[in-house]
Scaffold this motif. Structure first.
Motif, PDB file in Angstrom:
ATOM      1  N   LEU A  86       0.833  -1.203   0.000  1.00 20.98           N
ATOM      2  CA  LEU A  86       0.000   0.000   0.000  1.00 20.98           C
ATOM      3  C   LEU A  86       0.872   1.258   0.000  1.00 20.98           C
ATOM      4  CD1 LEU A  86      -2.739  -1.297   2.438  1.00 20.98           C
ATOM      5  CD2 LEU A  86      -3.253  -0.232   0.234  1.00 20.98           C
ATOM      6  N   THR A  89       2.132   2.336  -3.309  1.00 15.48           N
ATOM      7  CA  THR A  89       1.221   3.033  -4.219  1.00 15.48           C
ATOM      8  C   THR A  89       0.877   4.424  -3.686  1.00 15.48           C
ATOM      9  OG1 THR A  89      -0.710   1.987  -3.179  1.00 15.48           O
ATOM     10  CG2 THR A  89       0.200   0.908  -5.131  1.00 15.48           C
ATOM     11  N   LYS A  91       0.120   5.355  -0.510  1.00 15.18           N
ATOM     12  CA  LYS A  91      -0.689   5.463   0.701  1.00 15.18           C
ATOM     13  C   LYS A  91       0.234   5.609   1.922  1.00 15.18           C
ATOM     14  CE  LYS A  91      -4.159   4.813  -1.868  1.00 15.18           C
ATOM     15  NZ  LYS A  91      -4.657   6.069  -2.419  1.00 15.18           N
TER      16      LYS A  91
ATOM     17  N   GLY B 139      -4.073  -0.751  -3.128  1.00 14.59           N
ATOM     18  CA  GLY B 139      -3.783   0.679  -3.269  1.00 14.59           C
ATOM     19  C   GLY B 139      -4.224   1.204  -4.630  1.00 14.59           C
ATOM     20  N   LEU B 140      -3.931   0.432  -5.679  1.00 18.22           N
ATOM     21  CA  LEU B 140      -4.325   0.844  -7.032  1.00 18.22           C
ATOM     22  C   LEU B 140      -5.848   0.898  -7.147  1.00 18.22           C
ATOM     23  CD1 LEU B 140      -1.755  -1.323  -9.040  1.00 18.22           C
ATOM     24  CD2 LEU B 140      -1.753   1.178  -8.840  1.00 18.22           C
ATOM     25  N   LEU B 142      -7.980   1.495  -4.736  1.00 17.99           N
ATOM     26  CA  LEU B 142      -8.468   2.683  -4.016  1.00 17.99           C
ATOM     27  C   LEU B 142      -8.381   3.934  -4.895  1.00 17.99           C
ATOM     28  CD1 LEU B 142      -6.997   2.368  -0.397  1.00 17.99           C
ATOM     29  CD2 LEU B 142      -9.414   2.425  -1.017  1.00 17.99           C
ATOM     30  N   ASP B 143      -7.359   3.956  -5.755  1.00 17.85           N
ATOM     31  CA  ASP B 143      -7.142   5.125  -6.619  1.00 17.85           C
ATOM     32  C   ASP B 143      -7.852   4.993  -7.965  1.00 17.85           C
ATOM     33  OD1 ASP B 143      -5.586   6.308  -4.700  1.00 17.85           O
ATOM     34  OD2 ASP B 143      -3.689   5.564  -5.512  1.00 17.85           O
TER      35      ASP B 143
END
Lengths: 331, 280
Positions: A86, A89, A91, B139-140, B142-143
């Motif tokens: 995370l 990316t 975060k 993460g990807l 979420l974006d």
């Protein structure tokens, strides 16, 4: 990073009555509160937990921001790796569980994917030390500072009270790279002055003593202050330093303290091996050798009992700090 | 934003030629270094070449380009394979491959992200890559970033408990922007995987963990491409490709030889191996 602060030693703005009026608060509760506020302000903050969100207090964030909360189940190794991913990316992950599992169970994962890979992961562990209490030794992390301190790229922070915890969380969210924050289960007295603001790597000086200086972190800061008061009544000038950042150590403050008193006593709710006492000895032995006494668990595990009983059993009390200092001053 | 990616290769023969070149460069690096992992670098070569050169979007001039597809070599000991591919892709000058495992070289014994931009995360201690891949995929997502994540593991590596923690996570969070590959070469340092610590039935295990599982011949380029396409089309669950491979593939005297897990070729072996690969 927070606003720049003076590099001069800050001394307490003595408004003792106000500080003592505040009720004790557990640092984990302060963490939960800080996370909730950060969640509003910072869409890049994500939180991970390993089935202990009710205890670590990440549950508030989980309820309010379910899309940015990841319960990883009872799988600490996977939690750390996922947090690293995370972070990669963009975060800012806060990964929480009990200190013993966070740092012990997942140490190699922290080493490889957090520290060696230098990912922006914030490890915030609760239930450190013997004040975990009745759950006993399996749940009492007394080696976590040593484990984290040995890792390159890692910052290690032990806040003394709720206010300092909130300040720490709000500061490290903007500090790039791995950070370990050590929090507790039990309620702790509020010791830091109202206008205090945490700066990484900067100790807070309550007072520099001429006879001895007590270097403390976490719950022992309050004990150190009580010990200093008792000693003061007996004409012994004991200083108190809150060394909340254990790595990197505030060497300048430590040197000042050692030069002033020629005797240092460290106090921590951790093994005397590899923790605050270890860090202080390493620095002083090489740079300004003075006698040091280390208060903490003496190469032993904890056991079940109430927090107060256990602290007494291991000599982590204001009374034992007083005794240790008197003994050392006799020599 | 200007997206600069290497032209993707769709022609099977061209991909096979790239794989030959990658194999030769792997052996060159290992021979120069005098140590390193030969067998597992060669076994995963075809799948890795297909992922990098036919599927992934990336930009060697901007390795942190946020829409890039991500690749994690969880079996970090196959570092020579990753380095040969990244040199071919243009991440660093080709002559760098002469310095594998040398002091202060960016080409560390196991992949290190600090030394080479484009390596997403450092690996080498087994069992950790899939967790990191999950985190990236989450993460990807979420974006709302459409980028994909690829992760190659070893079959012996799946003996690590963390792999199965991560396998649960991928399925639990319905991570479908991730494609995992198990390089199923059936050998590990101490001997055949089934003798050291059996992992079979590997297909059924992953399926039971909630994954879409595709078992293929990991050296058949057409099958590999088909499986990668299928992985991309599966929604709502993660996909794992069980690539059945041969350790040391491409060089007859390395194939299925457990002793070449962690041993580099001699100069003489290298010369012979190059001839075989070129004629193969």
């Amino acid at each position: 990073m927070g606003e720049a602060q003076s590099t001069e030693h800050r001394t307490q703005n003595t408004d003792k009555s106000r500080t003592e009026e505040k009720k004790p608060v557990a640092t984990r509760d302060a963490y939960g509160k800080a996370l909730l506020e950060l969640g509003e302000k910072r869409p890049d903050v994500v939180v991970l937990d390993a089935d202990l969100s009710g205890s670590t207090k990440t549950i508030g964030f989980a309820k309010k921001f379910p899309d940015r909360f990841f319960n990883m189940g009872i799988a600490e190794q996977d939690m750390i790796g996922t947090a690293a991913g995370l972070a990669l990316t963009g975060k800012v992950p806060f990964a929480s569980t009990f200190a013993v599992f966070e740092t012990g169970r997942a140490w190699d994962q922290i080493r490889l994917t957090v520290c060696y890979s230098n990912t922006n992961v914030k490890l915030v562990a609760t239930h450190s030390g013997i004040t975990v209490g009745e759950d006993g030794a399996s749940h009492q992390a007394l080696e976590d500072i040593a484990l984290m301190r040995a890792l390159p790229n890692m910052t290690v922070i032990v806040p003394a009270d709720a206010a300092e915890t909130e300040s720490v969380i709000n500061t490290i969210v903007d500090q790039k790279g791995p950070v370990y924050v050590r929090l507790g289960r039990a309620k702790v007295p509020c010791v830091m002055p109202d206008d205090y603001k945490f700066t990484p790597g900067k100790a807070f000086v309550f007072h520099i003593g001429k006879d001895v200086n007590i270097v403390a972190a976490g719950i022992t800061v309050d004990m150190a202050r009580k010990a200093a008061e008792i000693l003061s009544e007996e004409g012994i000038d004991a200083g108190v330093v809150n060394m909340s950042t254990i790595k990197p150590l505030d060497e300048e403050t430590l040197l000042t303290a050692a030069q002033s008193s020629g005797l240092i006593v460290t106090a921590e709710e951790h093994s005397v091996i590899g923790g605050l006492g270890g860090a202080v000895c390493e620095f002083l032995a090489e740079n300004y050798p003075v006698p040091v006494k280390r208060i903490g668990t003496q190469d032993s595990f904890g056991c079940s009992g109430s927090p107060a009983e256990l602290l007494k059993l291991h000599g982590i009390t204001a009374e034992n700090i007083v005794e240790t200092i008197k003994e050392a001053l006799k020599k | 934003m200007t997206v600069m990616t290497k032209g993707k290769i769709t022609d099977v023969q061209e991909l096979k030629n790239v794989a030959k070149k990658i194999r030769i460069n792997i052996l060159h690096m290992l021979t120069q270094a005098g140590s390193g992992h030969t067998g597992g670098s060669l076994s995963a070569a075809d799948v890795a070449v297909a992922i990098y050169f036919s599927k992934m979007s990336f930009n060697p001039d901007n390795p942190k380009w946020e829409n890039r597809d991500r690749f994690i070599l969880s079996k970090g000991h196959a570092a020579p394979l990753l380095y040969a591919i990244m040199a071919e892709a243009g991440y660093f000058p080709m002559e760098t491959i002469n310095n594998l495992r040398k002091v202060e070289s960016p080409l560390q014994g196991h992949p290190c992200c600090k030394h080479i931009p484009g390596i997403e995360v450092s690996t080498g201690s087994l069992g950790q890559g899939l967790s990191v891949a999950n985190g990236m995929a989450l993460g990807l997502r979420l974006d709302n970033n459409p980028a994909k994540v690829y992760c190659i593991m070893g079959d012996g590596e799946t003996q690590e408990g963390q792999i199965w923690e991560a396998a649960m996570t991928s399925a639990h969070y319905k991570i479908d922007n991730l494609c995992a590959v198990v390089d199923n070469n059936e050998l590990q340092i101490d001997g055949p995987v089934e003798e050291v610590m059996g992992i079979q039935p590997i297909h059924d295990k992953w399926e039971a963990f909630g994954w879409h599982v595709i078992s293929i011949d990991g050296h058949d380029m057409e099958e590999i491409l088909k499986a990668l396409d299928e992985a991309e089309s599966v929604k709502g669950k993660p996909t794992v490709i069980i690539a059945n491979t041969t350790k040391g593939k491409g060089v007859s005297f390395f194939e299925d030889k457990v002793e070449y897990h962690g041993v580099a070729p001699s100069q003489e072996e290298f010369d012979k191996a190059v001839k075989e690969i070129r004629n193969g």
